[in-house]
Scaffold this motif. Structure first.
Motif, PDB file in Angstrom:
ATOM      1  N   GLU A   1    -112.230  14.743 -66.610  1.00 29.03           N
ATOM      2  CA  GLU A   1    -112.597  14.304 -67.958  1.00 29.03           C
ATOM      3  C   GLU A   1    -113.886  13.668 -68.323  1.00 29.03           C
ATOM      4  O   GLU A   1    -114.786  13.991 -69.006  1.00 29.03           O
ATOM      5  CB  GLU A   1    -111.630  13.709 -68.561  1.00 29.03           C
ATOM      6  CG  GLU A   1    -111.527  13.627 -70.264  1.00 29.03           C
ATOM      7  CD  GLU A   1    -110.576  12.926 -70.633  1.00 29.03           C
ATOM      8  OE1 GLU A   1    -110.006  13.306 -71.808  1.00 29.03           O
ATOM      9  OE2 GLU A   1    -109.663  11.957 -70.385  1.00 29.03           O
TER      10      GLU A   1
ATOM     11  N   ASP B   1    -108.202  13.455 -62.191  1.00 31.11           N
ATOM     12  CA  ASP B   1    -108.145  14.108 -63.492  1.00 31.11           C
ATOM     13  C   ASP B   1    -108.980  13.299 -64.350  1.00 31.11           C
ATOM     14  O   ASP B   1    -109.514  13.955 -65.232  1.00 31.11           O
ATOM     15  CB  ASP B   1    -106.619  14.034 -63.886  1.00 31.11           C
ATOM     16  CG  ASP B   1    -106.251  15.412 -65.007  1.00 31.11           C
ATOM     17  OD1 ASP B   1    -107.270  16.148 -64.851  1.00 31.11           O
ATOM     18  OD2 ASP B   1    -105.415  15.046 -65.588  1.00 31.11           O
ATOM     19  N   ASP B   2    -108.905  11.997 -64.393  1.00 29.10           N
ATOM     20  CA  ASP B   2    -109.719  10.905 -65.311  1.00 29.10           C
ATOM     21  C   ASP B   2    -111.190  11.373 -64.879  1.00 29.10           C
ATOM     22  O   ASP B   2    -111.793  11.590 -65.885  1.00 29.10           O
ATOM     23  CB  ASP B   2    -109.361   9.697 -65.153  1.00 29.10           C
ATOM     24  CG  ASP B   2    -108.042   9.319 -65.654  1.00 29.10           C
ATOM     25  OD1 ASP B   2    -107.533  10.018 -66.481  1.00 29.10           O
ATOM     26  OD2 ASP B   2    -107.576   8.253 -65.244  1.00 29.10           O
TER      27      ASP B   2
ATOM     28  N   GLU C   1    -103.964  11.438 -60.787  1.00 30.29           N
ATOM     29  CA  GLU C   1    -104.249  11.077 -62.249  1.00 30.29           C
ATOM     30  C   GLU C   1    -105.664  10.514 -62.169  1.00 30.29           C
ATOM     31  O   GLU C   1    -106.307  10.641 -63.060  1.00 30.29           O
ATOM     32  CB  GLU C   1    -103.424   9.727 -62.185  1.00 30.29           C
ATOM     33  CG  GLU C   1    -103.325   9.156 -63.618  1.00 30.29           C
ATOM     34  CD  GLU C   1    -102.376   7.964 -64.018  1.00 30.29           C
ATOM     35  OE1 GLU C   1    -102.960   7.048 -64.259  1.00 30.29           O
ATOM     36  OE2 GLU C   1    -101.302   8.173 -63.367  1.00 30.29           O
TER      37      GLU C   1
ATOM     38  N   ARG D   1    -109.518  18.205 -68.688  1.00 31.66           N
ATOM     39  CA  ARG D   1    -108.384  17.676 -67.904  1.00 31.66           C
ATOM     40  C   ARG D   1    -107.908  19.016 -67.384  1.00 31.66           C
ATOM     41  O   ARG D   1    -107.138  19.817 -68.083  1.00 31.66           O
ATOM     42  CB  ARG D   1    -107.391  16.950 -69.011  1.00 31.66           C
ATOM     43  CG  ARG D   1    -107.942  15.545 -69.434  1.00 31.66           C
ATOM     44  CD  ARG D   1    -107.067  14.573 -69.771  1.00 31.66           C
ATOM     45  NE  ARG D   1    -106.498  13.956 -68.927  1.00 31.66           N
ATOM     46  CZ  ARG D   1    -106.716  12.761 -68.265  1.00 31.66           C
ATOM     47  NH1 ARG D   1    -108.013  12.305 -68.583  1.00 31.66           N
ATOM     48  NH2 ARG D   1    -106.008  12.505 -67.423  1.00 31.66           N
ATOM     49  N   ASP D   2    -107.184  18.746 -65.966  1.00 31.67           N
ATOM     50  CA  ASP D   2    -106.620  19.840 -65.239  1.00 31.67           C
ATOM     51  C   ASP D   2    -106.051  19.399 -64.097  1.00 31.67           C
ATOM     52  O   ASP D   2    -106.582  19.192 -62.905  1.00 31.67           O
ATOM     53  CB  ASP D   2    -107.705  21.105 -64.892  1.00 31.67           C
ATOM     54  CG  ASP D   2    -107.028  22.145 -64.464  1.00 31.67           C
ATOM     55  OD1 ASP D   2    -105.976  22.267 -63.738  1.00 31.67           O
ATOM     56  OD2 ASP D   2    -107.618  23.333 -64.666  1.00 31.67           O
ATOM     57  N   THR D   3    -104.697  18.803 -64.250  1.00 26.30           N
ATOM     58  CA  THR D   3    -103.999  18.287 -63.018  1.00 26.30           C
ATOM     59  C   THR D   3    -103.884  19.134 -61.996  1.00 26.30           C
ATOM     60  O   THR D   3    -103.758  18.835 -60.980  1.00 26.30           O
ATOM     61  CB  THR D   3    -102.573  17.855 -63.484  1.00 26.30           C
ATOM     62  OG1 THR D   3    -101.874  19.063 -64.047  1.00 26.30           O
ATOM     63  CG2 THR D   3    -102.683  16.747 -64.553  1.00 26.30           C
TER      64      THR D   3
ATOM     65  N   ALA E   1    -106.845  18.862 -60.193  1.00 23.43           N
ATOM     66  CA  ALA E   1    -107.064  17.549 -59.648  1.00 23.43           C
ATOM     67  C   ALA E   1    -106.201  17.419 -58.133  1.00 23.43           C
ATOM     68  O   ALA E   1    -106.636  17.056 -57.336  1.00 23.43           O
ATOM     69  CB  ALA E   1    -106.529  16.488 -60.647  1.00 23.43           C
TER      70      ALA E   1
END
Length: 180
Positions: free
Chosen positions: A120, A116-117, A113, A126-128, A131
């Motif tokens: 961005e 991912d932040d 998380e 955003r691409d989990t 990440a």
């Protein structure tokens, strides 16, 4: 194939009647995508020349599960190899058997998380999946230099700036010690 390499609701391709939300992209122009991560598939799609025809090979998720069931010989529930607890991710591979991977630990979820932040903030995406790959590469590294080496080796196309790598290292470290 990778979790996440599927057609999303509301996307351009979603409006094509022959394609359904959730379909798995198996190949682009004959190039197999089995085992590819979401961001790799996205990059391949972005690199397609505008205005030129291309082909997608798609598989409905239900058919993909049926194919695995047939290969494993499990014709009735409980008769084949146990595929997991339902808290995992099915990963199809171009070579070797399909596997079920465990969901990330609480530390990994928090680190993903945070990374991912950072993606961005630094890159506007955003691409989990990306990440998660970065967390996987960085969770056992001893310093930011080792992380930078691992990222260059696996994700060199992104050319992440040093400041970003340092922040990713910090985010993973914070998640490890429970600083959220």
């Amino acid at each position: 194939m990778s979790r996440g390499s599927r057609i999303k609701e509301g996307s351009v391709i979603d409006h094509i009647q022959l394609i359904s939300v959730g379909d798995m992209i198996e190949a682009i122009n004959g190039q197999s995508l089995l085992g590819c991560r979401h961001y790799e598939v996205a990059r391949l799609l972005k690199e397609l020349p505008r205005g030129r025809t291309f082909t997608l090979k798609l598989t409905e998720p239900r058919k993909a599960f049926d194919m695995i069931s047939m290969r494993s010989g499990g014709s009735r529930p409980g008769s084949g190899p146990h595929l997991g607890t339902g808290r995992g991710t099915l990963r199809l591979r171009s070579r070797g058997p399909a596997t079920v991977e465990d969901l990330p630990s609480a530390f990994e979820e928090k680190a993903i998380e945070k990374v991912d932040d950072l993606l961005e903030n630094y890159m506007g995406i955003r691409d989990t999946e990306l990440a998660a790959t970065m967390v996987e590469l960085g969770k056992d590294k001893r310093n930011p230099d080792e992380l930078a080496e691992a990222l260059d080796e696996r994700l060199g196309d992104f050319a992440f700036p040093d400041e970003f790598v340092f922040d990713v290292w910090g985010a993973i470290g914070d998640a490890k010690v429970g600083r959220y």
